[in-house]
Write a protein that holds these residues in place. Structure first.
Motif: not given
Length: 221
Positions: A88-111
């Motif tokens: 969990r400790v090893a994957l947490m930074p990847i989980h956070v980064y992936s979530g923020l990246t997907i969120f930004a990608t969704v905003i770009a897709t909507a635009l």
């Protein structure tokens, strides 16, 4: 879902409750994304519009696929009690980064999607003539950018994070000494032992000097 851990009035709630709320909101978003994609493909097929030809569709489908993987791994690693703590400790930074990246990608897709829709739908007057519909949707796009920026700002500011003390109380098993206490105790004990040895050596040297003085006095007499 992203800022559920970042709201100060939720810091008093248990971490497990926040995990369930975070997972629940993401699950609802995933269901809505699937419903939206089914509607898009059915609309295209009914109107004889080709599928998956635009950049909007490519990035949108990629975002949905990665979002589903993010949701699955989040359930498997962070919500269910089977994954070891070090994983969990090893994957947490990847989980956070992936979530923020997907969120930004969704905003770009909507635009890209609303822009594409305006270009195809507005014919008379055209999109380039800036009719009221174009102004309304452009304002909607600006609101999406502002919304996304605020969420990313809250998610990246350290002072919006859940206090570490709360995490320590939840994650640390009962009876376990906080990290560093044992080391500090050992260093203190070692320091006390060194001071005790120093006092013993000084006392022994003082007694030896007294003996030498007495022996010198006797030899003189």
């Amino acid at each position: 879902a992203i800022i559920v851990y970042r709201l100060p009035w939720t810091w008093k709630c248990s971490k497990l409750l926040m995990k369930f709320i975070h997972a629940g909101l993401n699950t609802i978003a995933m269901i809505l994304a699937i419903v939206s994609m089914v509607a898009v493909f059915e609309f295209h097929n009914a109107k004889n519009i080709p599928n998956m030809y635009s950049l909007h569709s490519w990035i949108g489908l990629t975002a949905v696929i990665f979002y589903s993987l993010q949701l699955f791994l989040g359930f498997a690693v962070f919500l269910l009690p089977f994954a070891p703590a070090h994983l969990r400790v090893a994957l947490m930074p990847i989980h956070v980064y992936s979530g923020l990246t997907i969120f930004a990608t969704v905003i770009a897709t909507a635009l890209m999607g609303i822009t594409e829709k305006l270009i195809f739908a507005l014919k008379n007057p055209a999109y380039s003539a800036s009719p009221p519909e174009a102004t309304l949707v452009n304002c909607l796009g600006l609101l999406l950018v502002i919304f996304g920026s605020l969420i990313l700002w809250m998610a990246s500011r350290p002072h919006w994070k859940r206090p570490p003390a709360e995490n320590a109380k939840i994650l640390r098993p009962t009876g376990v000494t906080p990290e560093g206490t044992e080391v500090e105790s050992t260093m203190t004990n070692s320091g006390n032992a060194d001071k005790s040895d120093l006092r013993s050596n000084t006392e022994a040297a003082r007694k030896q000097n007294i003996k030498f003085d007495e022996a010198g006095q006797r030899s003189t007499m």
